[in-house]
Design a protein around this motif. Structure first.
Motif, short mmCIF file in Angstrom:
data_model
loop_
_atom_site.label_atom_id
_atom_site.label_comp_id
_atom_site.label_asym_id
_atom_site.label_seq_id
_atom_site.Cartn_x
_atom_site.Cartn_y
_atom_site.Cartn_z
N ASN A 194 0.76 -1.25 0.14
CA ASN A 194 -0.08 0.10 0.09
C ASN A 194 0.90 1.22 0.14
N HIS A 195 0.29 2.46 -0.52
CA HIS A 195 1.22 3.59 -0.40
C HIS A 195 1.33 4.05 0.86
N GLU A 196 0.31 3.93 1.81
CA GLU A 196 0.38 4.15 3.32
C GLU A 196 1.83 3.51 3.65
N THR A 197 1.98 2.27 3.56
CA THR A 197 3.11 1.87 3.94
C THR A 197 4.56 2.33 3.47
N LEU A 198 4.66 3.02 2.14
CA LEU A 198 5.68 3.58 1.57
C LEU A 198 5.80 4.81 2.42
N TYR A 199 4.78 5.58 2.73
CA TYR A 199 5.00 6.95 3.42
C TYR A 199 5.11 6.79 4.84
N LEU A 200 4.71 5.87 5.68
CA LEU A 200 5.07 5.52 6.92
C LEU A 200 6.60 5.18 7.17
N ALA A 201 6.94 4.29 5.99
CA ALA A 201 8.35 3.84 5.93
C ALA A 201 9.56 4.75 6.05
N VAL A 202 9.20 5.88 5.16
CA VAL A 202 10.04 7.08 4.98
C VAL A 202 10.02 8.00 6.22
N LYS A 203 8.85 8.21 6.89
CA LYS A 203 8.87 8.81 8.16
C LYS A 203 9.61 8.00 9.02
#
Length: 402
Positions: A194-203
């Motif tokens: 999911n895109h949420e996974t990518l954004y959270l990983a960068v955070k």
């Protein structure tokens, strides 16, 4: 269906033994008034509970006045209460003097021909749309709590504001971080996360580097471990540890990956529910009734900022609102509506400077080494929004002023 809290059940109550209740004596006008008052939050339309306000109704005040009047007559008829008569005479004299004292309050009364001050309030309320009312029947949408959820996420943003941590990272540069994020985008695509996974990983990477000084040879280990943690938080079926060892080309051992996972979680005190712009963007696009193509264009702009260290210190909600506003201007779909201002908490003027920076990013900042995001959004599945022509800076300036 469960009965809402504070409302009376509509069914008949069992009568007490020895007590007769005559239903035919009930006043019909009271029944009509009770049926007309419905609770807006109740799906059954149950009547509002009005018993708590029975003591302050006009009917209650009338009964109290009659009781007081009756007691005064009894006091007047008694010969032994002559002193009270004198008090009543003095009271009447004092009440005759009170009207002139209340006379200055008359100018505060609004004349009949001047209801102008009350006109703007209804217009402002009617301009805001309830975007959650259509999903109240969907138990999976949690529409009843949507506004409170996003208000809570916006409050948590203050806790996760990032400082300029690159000043203390002597072995890691901005370009290295951009290359890492570009690789993380490819991992998200390969694993179909999911895109949420990518954004959270960068955070997670950014917040970890705020606390820990790392070497460049451990940077990919931090990024892959951050995706593993984010996958466990966001995905139904997250990839296993061996998958992440494989995508790192066996550069790290299993023990190193598990140790890094423990280090990240302990450093962040296991508080990894970090607000991300992707969730706010979906919410704001719903307020604007944006099409899927417009929303995808805003997502492309937002995902481009993941690689840029200059946007790390921006709050998630403001970044999402600015990306959507730029997408609306690129599609010539109007301006920032009152509904968007209400749900986002930002006025259009507060977003103008960030919108210009985002348009400058799309227009001039191209790096041939960092092409994962552009390649991803050049596919027809994403409406080829990466091929959209950015707005001219002068035209954007005029569009923001209109």
């Amino acid at each position: 269906m469960p009965v809402p809290r504070g409302s009376k059940p509509t069914g008949s109550k069992p009568l007490r033994p020895g007590k007769v209740v005559r239903v035919e004596n009930a006043r019909p006008e009271k029944e009509e008034s009770c049926q007309a008052k419905r609770s807006p939050s109740s799906p059954q339309g149950a009547p509002k509970k009005r018993s708590a306000f029975g003591d302050i109704t006009n009917a209650g005040l009338g009964k109290k006045d009659t009781v007081k009047a009756g007691s005064r007559k009894a006091q007047k008829s008694s010969a032994a209460l002559g002193v009270l008569k004198n008090n009543e005479i003095n009271l009447k004299k004092s009440t005759r003097k009170t009207p002139p004292a209340e006379a200055p309050a008359e100018p505060n009364v609004v004349p009949k021909n001047s209801p102008v001050p009350e006109a703007p309030a209804p217009a402002q309320v009617l301009a805001v749309e309830d975007i959650d009312k259509e999903q109240l029947d969907d138990p999976y949408a949690s529409a009843e709590y949507a506004k409170e959820i996003f208000s809570y996420m916006k409050e948590r943003e203050e806790k996760f504001l990032l400082p300029n941590y690159m000043e203390k990272q002597y072995d890691i540069s901005r370009d290295m971080r951009a290359i890492l994020v570009d690789w993380m985008v490819e991992v998200q695509e390969n694993f179909e996360l999911n895109h949420e996974t990518l954004y959270l990983a960068v955070k997670l990477v950014d917040h970890y580097l705020v606390e820990v000084v790392s070497m460049r040879d451990k940077l990919q280990l931090i990024g892959s471990t951050a995706i593993l943690i984010a996958s466990k938080f966001e995905e139904r079926c997250p990839p296993c540890v061996d998958d992440f060892l494989y995508i790192c080309d066996d550069a790290y051992k299993r023990e190193e990956l598990i140790a890094m996972e423990t280090s990240i979680l302990r450093t962040l005190k296991f508080d990894i529910n970090i607000p991300i712009p992707y969730r706010f963007l979906r919410r704001f696009a719903k307020c604007a009734h944006a099409s899927m193509e417009t929303l995808t264009l805003a997502r492309f702009i937002c995902e481009m900022t993941l690689q840029e260290y200059d946007y790390v210190q921006e709050s998630a909600s403001k970044l999402a609102a600015s990306c959507l506003l730029l997408a609306l201007k690129m599609k010539s779909l109007g301006s920032w509506s009152p509904t968007l201002e209400y749900y986002s908490g930002y006025r259009a003027q507060e977003l103008h400077s960030l919108v210009k920076r985002l348009n400058f990013l799309l227009t001039y900042q191209h790096d041939d080494k960092l092409k994962a995001v552009r390649t991803k959004y050049s596919h027809r599945v994403f409406f080829e929004v990466a091929k959209s022509v950015p707005m001219d800076m002068m035209k954007l300036e005029l569009a923001l002023k209109s």
